[in-house]
Scaffold this active site. Structure first.
Site, mmCIF file in Angstrom:
data_model
loop_
_atom_site.group_PDB
_atom_site.id
_atom_site.type_symbol
_atom_site.label_atom_id
_atom_site.label_comp_id
_atom_site.label_asym_id
_atom_site.label_seq_id
_atom_site.Cartn_x
_atom_site.Cartn_y
_atom_site.Cartn_z
ATOM 1 N N SER A 232 0.821 -1.200 0.000
ATOM 2 C CA SER A 232 0.000 0.000 0.000
ATOM 3 C C SER A 232 0.867 1.267 0.000
ATOM 4 O O SER A 232 1.771 1.396 -0.817
ATOM 5 C CB SER A 232 -0.963 -0.039 1.184
ATOM 6 O OG SER A 232 -1.973 0.948 1.049
ATOM 7 N N ASP A 327 -8.273 -4.355 -6.826
ATOM 8 C CA ASP A 327 -7.914 -3.436 -5.747
ATOM 9 C C ASP A 327 -8.850 -2.232 -5.782
ATOM 10 O O ASP A 327 -8.910 -1.506 -6.775
ATOM 11 C CB ASP A 327 -6.464 -2.983 -5.937
ATOM 12 C CG ASP A 327 -5.935 -2.165 -4.764
ATOM 13 O OD1 ASP A 327 -6.728 -1.797 -3.882
ATOM 14 O OD2 ASP A 327 -4.717 -1.897 -4.745
ATOM 15 N N HIS A 361 -6.857 -5.465 -2.112
ATOM 16 C CA HIS A 361 -5.719 -4.630 -1.749
ATOM 17 C C HIS A 361 -4.753 -5.305 -0.782
ATOM 18 O O HIS A 361 -3.542 -5.264 -0.974
ATOM 19 C CB HIS A 361 -6.240 -3.328 -1.137
ATOM 20 C CG HIS A 361 -5.179 -2.309 -0.877
ATOM 21 N ND1 HIS A 361 -4.451 -1.714 -1.882
ATOM 22 C CD2 HIS A 361 -4.711 -1.772 0.296
ATOM 23 C CE1 HIS A 361 -3.597 -0.849 -1.360
ATOM 24 N NE2 HIS A 361 -3.727 -0.870 -0.043
#
Length: 422
Positions: A232, A327, A361
């Site tokens: 991330s 995502d 994600h």
């Protein structure tokens, strides 16, 4: 409970967190319909549960590696389905397991029919994070705050810096699991841990330079360069570390951005990258109460934002770009495409990419509970992370092996890499 029904966890009820297990039931009636359940409590005391319905074969046996779930938390043949389908009773809750000293305990049970009655049999799976012989050393050295994990044996071992830095505090899970597989790993906190500030307004690359130098000084480290692994927001930090700092040989970028996001980046007291920002008005509400934030971030390719792009063509090491095709945090696949194009335009071939259909994600070490949504610290809202549970779980299994292979390939040393055992 029935004294005839037996529940076995193979090869042992005690294993490592990233080890698969075989779940088998015996002593049932031929064709008997049962509900298998799993439950686990995370470090915050939140209960996670899953269940699946199975029918015994002619011998009164069920094998999750062979038999198909007829309904419940998942369908079909899923040997580890009861683990990755664990869900909290409370919406938008992420499973928290950060302290490597405490095992992940999962209680399995088998129930008659629809599962409303008490268990016929129970068993507990103790999933250790820290393998036997792997040392855990809290680090408070200069500005560094983190934990160092070192495999048993003389080494030398390749070194990896784990950037599980956002959300505040410190996460040990991924770092210690990598150490179990023969890497010296330092996981660091950026804020919200020990005597660090609870919030930050800017990031200084000097902190990570200090961390990589600390890693290289460790007596068992034998790699020519340091590896970096991210996820991330820390993905863009990993790119900057690989670009601006020396001796970074291999970088794993997982669902990050191609530009420096959220906070300006400083090095030697000078701002080297401004921050690519977010427009909260682009957030998309959903009926679940968790918003879709995929389009909130500004475009790094817009003329006014190009200064935030990280000049990764300057990096000397190798990249592994990992993108989840579903995502919903942002367009990870789009960012990978941008970076591939940028490197090719500069004649670079020091990268490989992998894209996972149906994954979301949070791609993490395998066999933990899939997280569809939770609180987003930057956006200040509950947000969807994307992905379909079965596909996401399969991606985590594949990626975990891929990461280890990538680091072993590019973090060279003269010793054979060994894997610690439980």
């Amino acid at each position: 409970m029935s004294s005839q029904v037996r529940l076995r966890l193979l090869p042992s009820a005690k294993c490592l967190f990233d080890d698969p297990i075989q779940v088998k039931v015996a002593g049932l009636r031929s064709g008997q319909l049962v509900t298998m359940k799993a439950r686990s409590t995370d470090e915050k005391g939140v209960l996670f549960r899953s269940s699946a319905t199975y029918r015994a074969d002619g011998n009164g046996e069920i094998d999750l590696e062979r038999d198909s779930s007829l309904g419940g938390s998942y369908h079909g043949v899923e040997p580890m389905g009861l683990l990755w389908s664990l869900r909290a009773d409370t919406l938008h809750t992420k499973f928290r397991k950060n302290d490597s000293r405490k095992p992940h305990l999962i209680e399995f049970s088998v129930h008659e029919g629809d599962g409303l009655d008490g268990p016929l049999v129970e068993a507990t799976n103790e999933r250790q994070l820290l393998a036997e012989g792997v040392s855990r050393l809290p680090v408070k050295d200069g500005n560094i705050r983190g934990v160092l994990f070192t495999p048993p044996g003389e080494g030398p071992f390749p070194a990896v810096l784990d950037l599980y830095t956002f959300g505040g505090g410190l996460s040990e899970r991924r770092a210690c699991l990598l150490a179990n597989h023969g890497f010296v790993v330092l996981t660091v906190a950026l804020y919200g841990h020990d005597d660090q500030p609870k919030k930050i307004k800017e990031i200084h690359l000097d902190y990570f330079e200090e961390a990589t130098e600390f890693l290289k000084r460790q007596p068992k480290v034998g790699s020519n360069g340091v590896g970096v692994i991210s996820l991330s927001k820390s993905g863009d930090l990993a790119l900057s570390i690989a670009t601006y700092l020396p001796n970074i040989a291999a970088t794993v970028w997982i669902n990050g951005c191609s530009a420096n996001t959220a906070f300006p980046l400083y090095y030697k007291n000078s701002k080297i990258l401004p921050a690519l920002m977010f427009d909260i008005s682009r957030i998309i509400p959903t009926e679940s109460g968790a918003a879709n934030g995929k389009y909130v971030i500004d475009s790094p390719l817009a003329e006014e934002n190009k200064a935030t792009l990280i000049p990764i063509e300057q990096a000397k090491g190798h990249f592994l770009f990992v993108a989840a095709e579903d995502d919903l945090n942002w367009d990870s696949c789009g960012f990978v495409g941008q970076m591939e194009e940028r490197l090719r335009l500069h004649g670079k071939e020091n990268f490989e990419s992998v894209r996972y259909p149906g994954s979301g994600h949070y791609l993490e070490p395998p066999y933990g509970p899939y997280c569809p949504s939770s609180f987003h610290g930057v956006l200040g809202n509950y947000c969807q992370w994307g992905g379909e549970p079965r596909s996401h779980a399969a991606a985590e299994v594949h990626l975990w092996k891929k990461i280890q292979e990538f680091f072993r390939s590019h973090l060279t040393n003269d010793a054979t890499v060994t894997t610690a055992k439980l």
